[in-house]
Design an enzyme around this catalytic site. Structure first.
Site, PDB file in Angstrom:
ATOM      1  N   ILE A 125      44.082 -10.303   7.536  1.00 23.96           N
ATOM      2  CA  ILE A 125      44.135 -10.036   8.972  1.00 23.96           C
ATOM      3  C   ILE A 125      43.550 -11.286   9.619  1.00 23.96           C
ATOM      4  O   ILE A 125      42.482 -11.757   9.221  1.00 23.96           O
ATOM      5  CB  ILE A 125      43.365  -8.746   9.354  1.00 23.96           C
ATOM      6  CG1 ILE A 125      43.331  -8.527  10.869  1.00 23.96           C
ATOM      7  CG2 ILE A 125      41.960  -8.723   8.806  1.00 23.96           C
ATOM      8  CD1 ILE A 125      42.755  -7.160  11.279  1.00 23.96           C
ATOM      9  N   SER A 126      44.258 -11.840  10.593  1.00 26.29           N
ATOM     10  CA  SER A 126      43.860 -13.131  11.173  1.00 26.29           C
ATOM     11  C   SER A 126      42.551 -13.021  11.958  1.00 26.29           C
ATOM     12  O   SER A 126      42.180 -11.945  12.426  1.00 26.29           O
ATOM     13  CB  SER A 126      44.968 -13.657  12.093  1.00 26.29           C
ATOM     14  OG  SER A 126      46.198 -13.684  11.409  1.00 26.29           O
TER      15      SER A 126
END
Ligand code: SAM
Length: 217
Positions: free
Chosen positions: A64-65
């Protein structure tokens, strides 16, 4: 939407401490980042880290960025609420949820089916009802619903996939990390009068975009 009140403060701190000081200005982006519960998109053991200033693992060697990168890429699309958006690389679905707050309709493609299914479940729980999901090679785009006012690619590519340029509407924006397998530059491509203008938005590091018009596995 059922928000976990325990994390409201953490979200507020993330917006004030990580996003605004680095130059995120778009109020729609700030509102969405302050509203969507990022803690719901990470593994249970990592919820305490959900609002930290870095990416987190989501399984299947994917991430997840970082919150700032999500905000920066969203702002770069210059959305006002009425757009049709294509996202390549659903991952956890967090970025998808943010886009769903700023667009009329979001079409999102993930090559790893289990990630797509998990993201679809979470977005349904959050009542993000304007999103269509597909497990597929996103480097081919999603021709059926083209053209798109905005396209976001959340994995690093060796070059811009040709189908995505073709599926971009006149005046549309495409945001994509381009570079080698370990580091990239974030590019924004704008289609104007049939021509494509390219801007560099700075360095970034993403997992590989794997597919026919991306990297080989
Ligand atoms: N924005 C996501 C989030 O908020 O969780 C993070 C996305 S993650 C950095 C990149 C995702 O792109 C991975 O889930 C990966 O499986 C996916 N991906 C890579 N190549 C793809 C392709 N050709 N089509 C669709 N998804 C792809």
């Amino acid at each position: 939407m059922n928000l976990n009140p325990d994390y409201r403060l953490a979200r507020e701190k993330m917006v004030r401490g990580q996003l605004i000081p680095r130059g995120i200005k778009d109020q729609l982006v700030i509102n969405a980042m302050g509203k969507i519960p990022r803690d719901r998109f990470v593994e249970e053991a990592l919820t305490g880290e959900a609002y930290n200033d870095h990416p987190l693992p989501i399984g299947h060697k994917q991430t997840i960025s970082q919150p700032y990168m999500v905000a920066l890429m969203t702002e770069a699309l210059m959305l006002t609420g009425g757009e049709k958006v294509l996202e390549i690389g659903t991952g956890s679905g967090y970025q998808t949820a943010i886009l769903s707050q700023l667009a009329q309709k979001v079409y999102t493609i993930e090559r790893i089916r289990v990630l797509m299914v998990r993201a679809r479940t979470i977005l349904a729980e959050l009542e993000c009802n304007n999103v269509l999901f597909k497990a597929y090679d996103g480097t081919l785009g999603w021709q059926e619903f083209a053209p798109y006012d905005a396209i976001m690619v959340t994995a690093g590519a060796p070059k811009i996939p040709e189908p995505l340029l073709d599926q971009l509407a006149e005046g549309g924006r495409l945001v994509i990390p381009i570079g080698d397998r370990t580091s990239q530059d974030l590019k924004r491509i704008t289609r104007k009068n049939g021509k494509y203008r390219q801007e560099n938005l700075g360095g970034c590091r993403f997992v590989n975009l794997i597919g026919l018009h991306g990297w080989k596995e």
